[in-house]
Design a protein around this motif. Structure first.
Motif, mmCIF file in Angstrom:
data_model
loop_
_atom_site.group_PDB
_atom_site.id
_atom_site.type_symbol
_atom_site.label_atom_id
_atom_site.label_comp_id
_atom_site.label_asym_id
_atom_site.label_seq_id
_atom_site.Cartn_x
_atom_site.Cartn_y
_atom_site.Cartn_z
ATOM 1 N N ARG A 29 112.741 -23.299 24.124
ATOM 2 C CA ARG A 29 113.736 -23.836 25.041
ATOM 3 C C ARG A 29 114.902 -24.436 24.262
ATOM 4 O O ARG A 29 114.709 -25.208 23.328
ATOM 5 C CB ARG A 29 113.089 -24.885 25.943
ATOM 6 C CG ARG A 29 112.080 -24.313 26.927
ATOM 7 C CD ARG A 29 111.209 -25.383 27.537
ATOM 8 N NE ARG A 29 110.322 -25.969 26.532
ATOM 9 C CZ ARG A 29 109.473 -26.955 26.762
ATOM 10 N NH1 ARG A 29 109.398 -27.482 27.985
ATOM 11 N NH2 ARG A 29 108.692 -27.419 25.806
ATOM 12 N N GLY A 30 116.118 -24.070 24.684
ATOM 13 C CA GLY A 30 117.305 -24.493 23.961
ATOM 14 C C GLY A 30 117.419 -25.996 23.839
ATOM 15 O O GLY A 30 117.395 -26.709 24.834
ATOM 16 N N GLY A 31 117.526 -26.488 22.609
ATOM 17 C CA GLY A 31 117.667 -27.916 22.358
ATOM 18 C C GLY A 31 116.401 -28.716 22.525
ATOM 19 O O GLY A 31 116.431 -29.953 22.402
ATOM 20 N N MET A 32 115.250 -28.057 22.775
ATOM 21 C CA MET A 32 114.008 -28.774 23.031
ATOM 22 C C MET A 32 112.892 -28.401 22.048
ATOM 23 O O MET A 32 112.185 -29.279 21.568
ATOM 24 C CB MET A 32 113.539 -28.515 24.464
ATOM 25 C CG MET A 32 114.511 -28.958 25.532
ATOM 26 S SD MET A 32 113.996 -28.468 27.205
ATOM 27 C CE MET A 32 112.506 -29.448 27.397
ATOM 28 N N TYR A 35 112.495 -23.771 16.785
ATOM 29 C CA TYR A 35 112.740 -22.332 16.821
ATOM 30 C C TYR A 35 111.996 -21.574 15.722
ATOM 31 O O TYR A 35 112.005 -20.341 15.717
ATOM 32 C CB TYR A 35 114.238 -22.040 16.685
ATOM 33 C CG TYR A 35 115.094 -22.700 17.736
ATOM 34 C CD1 TYR A 35 114.753 -22.640 19.082
ATOM 35 C CD2 TYR A 35 116.244 -23.390 17.382
ATOM 36 C CE1 TYR A 35 115.534 -23.246 20.046
ATOM 37 C CE2 TYR A 35 117.043 -24.004 18.343
ATOM 38 C CZ TYR A 35 116.679 -23.932 19.667
ATOM 39 O OH TYR A 35 117.464 -24.542 20.622
ATOM 40 N N CYS A 84 119.792 -13.361 22.946
ATOM 41 C CA CYS A 84 119.311 -14.704 22.615
ATOM 42 C C CYS A 84 117.784 -14.732 22.680
ATOM 43 O O CYS A 84 117.169 -14.042 23.495
ATOM 44 C CB CYS A 84 119.897 -15.745 23.556
ATOM 45 S SG CYS A 84 119.492 -15.502 25.300
ATOM 46 N N ASP A 86 116.411 -18.038 22.345
ATOM 47 C CA ASP A 86 116.100 -19.330 22.945
ATOM 48 C C ASP A 86 116.177 -19.146 24.455
ATOM 49 O O ASP A 86 116.636 -18.118 24.948
ATOM 50 C CB ASP A 86 117.036 -20.438 22.442
ATOM 51 C CG ASP A 86 118.480 -20.249 22.900
ATOM 52 O OD1 ASP A 86 118.879 -19.094 23.161
ATOM 53 O OD2 ASP A 86 119.219 -21.250 22.975
ATOM 54 N N ASP A 150 120.660 -20.444 19.626
ATOM 55 C CA ASP A 150 121.477 -21.581 20.046
ATOM 56 C C ASP A 150 122.435 -21.128 21.147
ATOM 57 O O ASP A 150 123.594 -21.476 21.156
ATOM 58 C CB ASP A 150 122.254 -22.139 18.850
ATOM 59 C CG ASP A 150 122.935 -23.468 19.166
ATOM 60 O OD1 ASP A 150 122.335 -24.289 19.884
ATOM 61 O OD2 ASP A 150 124.067 -23.680 18.691
ATOM 62 N N GLU A 151 121.896 -20.355 22.098
ATOM 63 C CA GLU A 151 122.726 -19.815 23.172
ATOM 64 C C GLU A 151 122.623 -20.660 24.428
ATOM 65 O O GLU A 151 123.624 -21.012 25.040
ATOM 66 C CB GLU A 151 122.304 -18.363 23.465
ATOM 67 C CG GLU A 151 123.318 -17.583 24.275
ATOM 68 C CD GLU A 151 123.008 -17.516 25.757
ATOM 69 O OE1 GLU A 151 123.655 -16.733 26.454
ATOM 70 O OE2 GLU A 151 122.131 -18.259 26.236
ATOM 71 N N HIS A 152 121.412 -21.016 24.820
ATOM 72 C CA HIS A 152 121.234 -21.764 26.067
ATOM 73 C C HIS A 152 121.701 -23.216 25.958
ATOM 74 O O HIS A 152 121.851 -23.890 26.979
ATOM 75 C CB HIS A 152 119.773 -21.701 26.514
ATOM 76 C CG HIS A 152 119.426 -20.402 27.171
ATOM 77 N ND1 HIS A 152 119.060 -19.283 26.459
ATOM 78 C CD2 HIS A 152 119.405 -20.036 28.475
ATOM 79 C CE1 HIS A 152 118.819 -18.289 27.291
ATOM 80 N NE2 HIS A 152 119.022 -18.713 28.521
ATOM 81 N N THR A 153 121.930 -23.695 24.761
ATOM 82 C CA THR A 153 122.539 -25.010 24.588
ATOM 83 C C THR A 153 124.021 -24.978 24.932
ATOM 84 O O THR A 153 124.632 -26.030 25.123
ATOM 85 C CB THR A 153 122.389 -25.486 23.141
ATOM 86 O OG1 THR A 153 123.106 -24.582 22.279
ATOM 87 C CG2 THR A 153 120.932 -25.534 22.714
ATOM 88 N N GLY A 155 126.084 -23.950 22.766
ATOM 89 C CA GLY A 155 126.756 -24.052 21.475
ATOM 90 C C GLY A 155 127.059 -22.711 20.834
ATOM 91 O O GLY A 155 127.961 -22.602 20.006
#
Length: 396
Positions: A29-32, A35, A84, A86, A150-153, A155
């Motif tokens: 999960r992006g940012g969680m 990876y 992506c 993530d 780092d797509e779903h963030t 960023g």
């Protein structure tokens, strides 16, 4: 013929699904999540097949993606497949009818978070790279596969690291593997975003002295912004969507007894070729000036731009849109070119002068919601279309 190619690729389908299942089983999960595990699965697969690859890192040294590069034996432009690995968060896991990381196949559906967006596409693109590697000497230019974590963030760290990597060949175009068989996104509105800080003297809510607080001033500004008349669709530009302005956040104050001295508002403006970021900023600053004239405060209202992406739109005969749309038609599919209202990574690439498509993949359900799953019946045909499109771009 594409029919023959599709038949040939049926042997690859089980392997694509097997790799995608392993990816779904690794939370990313992006940012969680960490990876590392999902990247390890990809790297083990690539190493086993002798495919050249390397991790991409951000300025702080954190991994943001994986890059596979297959150089051709003849000079020519490079093309990139991008997916992506993530994912969006799970949301309410109790609402799911299966575990978000199950990664199993039931009734022809690959189930779990990332099955649709976009671990199946990542697995498919890795297999296409493996297919093409033995014949690389006959190809012009080269093929890169970008696997972004780092797509779903929002960023897009993998894409940014790729574009700034001096060792990477700059692509002429990118095909982004979002799911859905009916449309290929060949354009999108751009955006201009800003945070507006509204000031006012603070005070006690029970005071006998009446002051116009920051919340009142900010609410008035929101009304001014909502009342702005934006232009409609510009027929001369052939861009099919109008601009749009939205107030997306309003923060300020705490409790009940104090009127705050500051409120922050987020404004999102979707732009078009006929109404660009400069036009958006001018319009917002005009509303802010009107606020400060009607309800003055000791400190002027501040506008702080935070992001600007250009709109983009490819003609149907521009690459890589032409390759993807023409090959889909050869496969007997009716696929519409679409200009999207929301922005996507194609806007980031457009800002770098790189043409991009987004979409075209298997049917799906539950993307970013509960019970995400991807239907596998059309996977051989989707695989064949992408493989044939890449080969046409690489001159084979």
């Amino acid at each position: 013929m594409i029919e023959d190619l599709s038949q040939e690729t049926r042997d690859h389908t089980a392997s694509v699904v097997e790799l995608a299942s392993e990816l779904v089983r690794r939370p990313s999960r992006g940012g969680m999540d960490d990876y590392g595990p999902v990247l390890d699965v990809l790297e083990d697969w690539l190493v086993a097949r002798g495919l050249p690859h390397r991790r991409l890192h951000d300025g702080a040294g954190a991994p943001v993606g994986l890059l596979v590069e297959i150089p051709g034996g003849q000079p020519g432009p490079w093309w990139t497949l991008d997916a992506c690995v993530d994912t969006a968060p799970y949301g309410d896991e109790a609402a799911w009818s299966f575990p978000p990381t199950c990664g199993d196949v039931v009734d022809g559906w690959l189930r779990g978070r990332g099955a649709a967006d976009s671990k199946l596409a990542a697995a498919m693109f890795c297999h296409i790279a493996a297919d093409l590697a033995p014949r690389a000497e006959s190809l012009r230019g080269g093929l890169a596969v970008l696997l972004d974590v780092d797509e779903h963030t929002g960023g897009f760290g993998g894409a940014r690291a790729y574009l700034t990597d001096p060792a990477a060949a700059r692509p002429a175009g990118v095909m982004i593997g979002y799911p859905g068989m009916d449309e290929v996104v060949v354009g999108g509105r751009g955006l201009w975003r800003a945070t507006i800080t509204v000031h006012a003297p603070s005070g006690h809510s029970g005071s006998s002295k009446t002051t116009v607080g920051a919340v009142t001033r900010a609410a008035h500004l929101v009304r001014l912004l909502d009342a702005i008349e934006l232009p409609g669709v510009d027929q001369d530009s052939e861009f099919p969507l109008p601009p749009k302005l939205s107030v997306t956040a309003f923060h300020g104050g705490e409790g009940f007894s104090v009127t705050p001295d500051r409120v922050d508002i987020n404004v999102d403006v979707r732009t078009t070729p006929a109404f660009d970021a400069g036009d958006a900023e001018t319009l917002v600053r005009k509303a802010v000036a009107e606020l400060d004239a009607e309800l003055p405060a000791p400190v002027p209202t501040e506008v702080s731009p935070v992001a600007a992406w250009p709109p983009f739109r490819l003609a149907q005969d521009e690459q890589p849109a032409a390759a993807l749309l023409n090959t889909a038609a050869e496969a007997g599919l009716t696929v519409r070119p679409k200009t999207a209202g929301p922005s996507n990574i194609g806007n980031l690439l457009a800002g770098e002068g790189i043409r991009a498509t987004a979409g075209f993949g298997v049917p799906y359900e539950g993307l970013h919601g509960i019970d995400e799953r991807a239907h596998l019946a059309e996977l051989p045909r989707v695989y064949a279309v992408y493989r044939r499109a890449v080969l046409s771009l690489l001159g084979s």
